[in-house]
Design a protein around this motif. Sequence first.
Motif, PDB file in Angstrom:
ATOM      1  N   THR B 140      -8.315 -12.095  31.436  1.00  0.00           N
ATOM      2  CA  THR B 140      -8.635 -11.231  32.571  1.00  0.00           C
ATOM      3  C   THR B 140      -9.538 -11.985  33.539  1.00  0.00           C
ATOM      4  N   THR B 141      -9.865 -11.347  34.641  1.00  0.00           N
ATOM      5  CA  THR B 141     -10.825 -11.924  35.586  1.00  0.00           C
ATOM      6  C   THR B 141     -11.974 -10.946  35.742  1.00  0.00           C
ATOM      7  N   VAL B 142     -13.200 -11.422  35.565  1.00  0.00           N
ATOM      8  CA  VAL B 142     -14.334 -10.525  35.764  1.00  0.00           C
ATOM      9  C   VAL B 142     -15.026 -10.876  37.070  1.00  0.00           C
ATOM     10  N   THR B 143     -15.530  -9.856  37.747  1.00  0.00           N
ATOM     11  CA  THR B 143     -16.211 -10.034  39.020  1.00  0.00           C
ATOM     12  C   THR B 143     -17.684  -9.700  38.840  1.00  0.00           C
ATOM     13  N   LEU B 144     -18.541 -10.609  39.246  1.00  0.00           N
ATOM     14  CA  LEU B 144     -19.982 -10.367  39.167  1.00  0.00           C
ATOM     15  C   LEU B 144     -20.530 -10.275  40.573  1.00  0.00           C
ATOM     16  N   GLU B 145     -21.388  -9.285  40.769  1.00  0.00           N
ATOM     17  CA  GLU B 145     -22.089  -9.162  42.048  1.00  0.00           C
ATOM     18  C   GLU B 145     -23.515  -9.577  41.766  1.00  0.00           C
ATOM     19  N   ARG B 146     -23.993 -10.652  42.391  1.00  0.00           N
ATOM     20  CA  ARG B 146     -25.334 -11.120  42.033  1.00  0.00           C
ATOM     21  C   ARG B 146     -26.208 -11.293  43.265  1.00  0.00           C
ATOM     22  N   PRO B 147     -27.438 -10.773  43.193  1.00  0.00           N
ATOM     23  CA  PRO B 147     -28.373 -11.077  44.269  1.00  0.00           C
ATOM     24  C   PRO B 147     -28.847 -12.515  44.118  1.00  0.00           C
ATOM     25  N   VAL B 148     -28.739 -13.281  45.182  1.00  0.00           N
ATOM     26  CA  VAL B 148     -29.148 -14.684  45.113  1.00  0.00           C
ATOM     27  C   VAL B 148     -30.176 -14.935  46.198  1.00  0.00           C
ATOM     28  N   PRO B 149     -31.363 -15.444  45.847  1.00  0.00           N
ATOM     29  CA  PRO B 149     -32.330 -15.748  46.901  1.00  0.00           C
ATOM     30  C   PRO B 149     -31.844 -16.934  47.740  1.00  0.00           C
ATOM     31  N   GLN B 150     -31.821 -16.737  49.043  1.00  0.00           N
ATOM     32  CA  GLN B 150     -31.359 -17.798  49.943  1.00  0.00           C
ATOM     33  C   GLN B 150     -32.511 -18.172  50.868  1.00  0.00           C
ATOM     34  N   ARG B 151     -32.574 -19.429  51.212  1.00  0.00           N
ATOM     35  CA  ARG B 151     -33.631 -19.853  52.121  1.00  0.00           C
ATOM     36  C   ARG B 151     -33.087 -19.831  53.548  1.00  0.00           C
ATOM     37  N   ARG B 152     -33.818 -19.151  54.443  1.00  0.00           N
ATOM     38  CA  ARG B 152     -33.385 -19.126  55.839  1.00  0.00           C
ATOM     39  C   ARG B 152     -33.872 -20.406  56.521  1.00  0.00           C
ATOM     40  N   PRO B 153     -33.294 -20.687  57.704  1.00  0.00           N
ATOM     41  CA  PRO B 153     -33.675 -21.943  58.390  1.00  0.00           C
ATOM     42  C   PRO B 153     -35.177 -22.076  58.612  1.00  0.00           C
ATOM     43  N   ASP B 154     -35.896 -20.948  58.814  1.00  0.00           N
ATOM     44  CA  ASP B 154     -37.340 -21.049  59.042  1.00  0.00           C
ATOM     45  C   ASP B 154     -38.123 -21.201  57.734  1.00  0.00           C
ATOM     46  N   GLY B 155     -37.415 -21.315  56.620  1.00  0.00           N
ATOM     47  CA  GLY B 155     -38.090 -21.556  55.351  1.00  0.00           C
ATOM     48  C   GLY B 155     -38.403 -20.293  54.587  1.00  0.00           C
ATOM     49  N   SER B 156     -38.144 -19.129  55.169  1.00  0.00           N
ATOM     50  CA  SER B 156     -38.447 -17.885  54.469  1.00  0.00           C
ATOM     51  C   SER B 156     -37.290 -17.512  53.542  1.00  0.00           C
ATOM     52  N   LEU B 157     -37.564 -16.514  52.705  1.00  0.00           N
ATOM     53  CA  LEU B 157     -36.595 -16.135  51.678  1.00  0.00           C
ATOM     54  C   LEU B 157     -35.845 -14.874  52.051  1.00  0.00           C
ATOM     55  N   GLU B 158     -34.616 -14.779  51.602  1.00  0.00           N
ATOM     56  CA  GLU B 158     -33.831 -13.588  51.840  1.00  0.00           C
ATOM     57  C   GLU B 158     -32.919 -13.406  50.643  1.00  0.00           C
ATOM     58  N   SER B 161     -26.241 -11.013  48.593  1.00  0.00           N
ATOM     59  CA  SER B 161     -25.367 -10.681  47.490  1.00  0.00           C
ATOM     60  C   SER B 161     -24.220 -11.686  47.448  1.00  0.00           C
ATOM     61  N   GLN B 162     -23.952 -12.167  46.258  1.00  0.00           N
ATOM     62  CA  GLN B 162     -22.884 -13.146  46.126  1.00  0.00           C
ATOM     63  C   GLN B 162     -21.887 -12.643  45.091  1.00  0.00           C
ATOM     64  N   THR B 163     -20.613 -12.730  45.430  1.00  0.00           N
ATOM     65  CA  THR B 163     -19.579 -12.304  44.501  1.00  0.00           C
ATOM     66  C   THR B 163     -19.041 -13.515  43.767  1.00  0.00           C
ATOM     67  N   VAL B 164     -19.048 -13.421  42.453  1.00  0.00           N
ATOM     68  CA  VAL B 164     -18.541 -14.520  41.644  1.00  0.00           C
ATOM     69  C   VAL B 164     -17.409 -13.986  40.788  1.00  0.00           C
ATOM     70  N   ARG B 165     -16.266 -14.623  40.846  1.00  0.00           N
ATOM     71  CA  ARG B 165     -15.161 -14.198  39.989  1.00  0.00           C
ATOM     72  C   ARG B 165     -14.911 -15.274  38.943  1.00  0.00           C
ATOM     73  N   ILE B 166     -14.752 -14.858  37.708  1.00  0.00           N
ATOM     74  CA  ILE B 166     -14.594 -15.808  36.602  1.00  0.00           C
ATOM     75  C   ILE B 166     -13.347 -15.469  35.810  1.00  0.00           C
ATOM     76  N   ARG B 167     -12.539 -16.472  35.582  1.00  0.00           N
ATOM     77  CA  ARG B 167     -11.313 -16.308  34.804  1.00  0.00           C
ATOM     78  C   ARG B 167     -11.681 -16.337  33.318  1.00  0.00           C
ATOM     79  N   VAL B 168     -11.350 -15.286  32.584  1.00  0.00           N
ATOM     80  CA  VAL B 168     -11.573 -15.267  31.137  1.00  0.00           C
ATOM     81  C   VAL B 168     -10.229 -15.518  30.469  1.00  0.00           C
TER      82      VAL B 168
END
Lengths: 102, 314
Positions: B140-158, B161-168
């Motif tokens: 099957t394929t599972v889908t994960l929704e994950r909050p990922v901290p991203q760095r903005r161009p000014d160096g701050s954090l945001e 949400s990132q969707t990751v699909r994994i083939r099982v």
Amino acid sequence: MTDDVLIPADAESPVDLAELLAASGLAEAEVLELVEFGVLETKGSVSGWSFHARVVHQARRAATLRDTFGLNTPGMALALTYLERIEALEQRLRELQCLLPR
Amino acid sequence: MKFKDYYETLGVGRDASEEEIKKAYRRLARQFHPDISKEAGAEERFKAISEAYGTLSDPEKRQAYDELGRHHAGEDFRPPPGWDTRFWQGQPHGDVDLADLFEQMGFRASQRQARPDFPMRGQDIEAVAELSLEEVVHGTTVTLERPVPQRRPDGSLERQSQTVRIRVPKGVTDGERLRIPARGGPGSGGGPPGDVYLDIRLRPHRLFQAVGHDLYLQLPLTPWEAVLGAEVAVPTLDGRVRVTVQPGAQAGQKLRLAGKGLPRRQEGAGDLYGVLQIVTPRQINERERELYLELASASSFDPRQSFFAGATHD
């Protein structure tokens, strides 16, 4: 964002020492010692060591136990041995529970 | 930002010494480490304990945390003015977690001590997938929704949400871990990305219990089916099959249906075991009662024969 489907590593394809170290966070000396203890299994010679893919999970587990409890390598070896023994017993217990009437 | 009371999590006072904090962490870790505790929620608890210890065990992070002031756990709050510029560049945006902030802060601290372009490996992403037996059979394929901290161009954090699909692939078993190398969080300073790990757990099935690639099924028989033998219909994952029970069947006996278990990774499959149970009716009608009485007087069968064999006194 990532739209492609990720394909897991083949459970049969070996992992080399550098990859094992990066993935687990163990130091090379620790891996060598765990191999000497017979906890981590290796294929090949010292110059070209490779490991079964499942060793990555064992090594990561060892590193977590080390970081959490401040274990040294003999401590990690002992903990891994016990954990694997418990898991084998749990599997056997599940098997026997399946034979009991529910 | 939601406040987290790290002192409360570790069960120590705000004036606790480094040694007290370490002791409290070790004690709680021994209780809730996922390798040790199988209690429900232990893993979440361990993560919270580790996060609290990660901040309070580092003097610089602890100072920054203490200057956030005292709030109730879960309370929405803003850092005091100037806090972010002293410990962090720029204001955190949106739904940033305290943990992200302190993790990045540690990262910056270690960067300052080492070379500015010190290569750091990206974070590993770990997740759990609960699968049904049917999903394991076919893959099957599972889908994960994950909050990922991203760095903005000014160096701050945001937080994004990132969707990751994994083939099982087909053939995985309960407790197996899948690893997807180099697809975790991105590295920095030229460091490699982290890995993705997916723990496989099997959802309980109404009829079948899985042990490795084998399946177990409780197979109830009537007393007369057990004595006389019978042909019974048995469910499998790919439809029902007819199975012959030999006369004189005993409770607990295993009937093996080769290859009817879960498929293996390469080829072949585990087995399905029907575990025989002999079940008696709770209520019987008059006619059945007569027949049982007749059987009782006609039969010389004694399952307790060995109890008193050779006994000199009772």
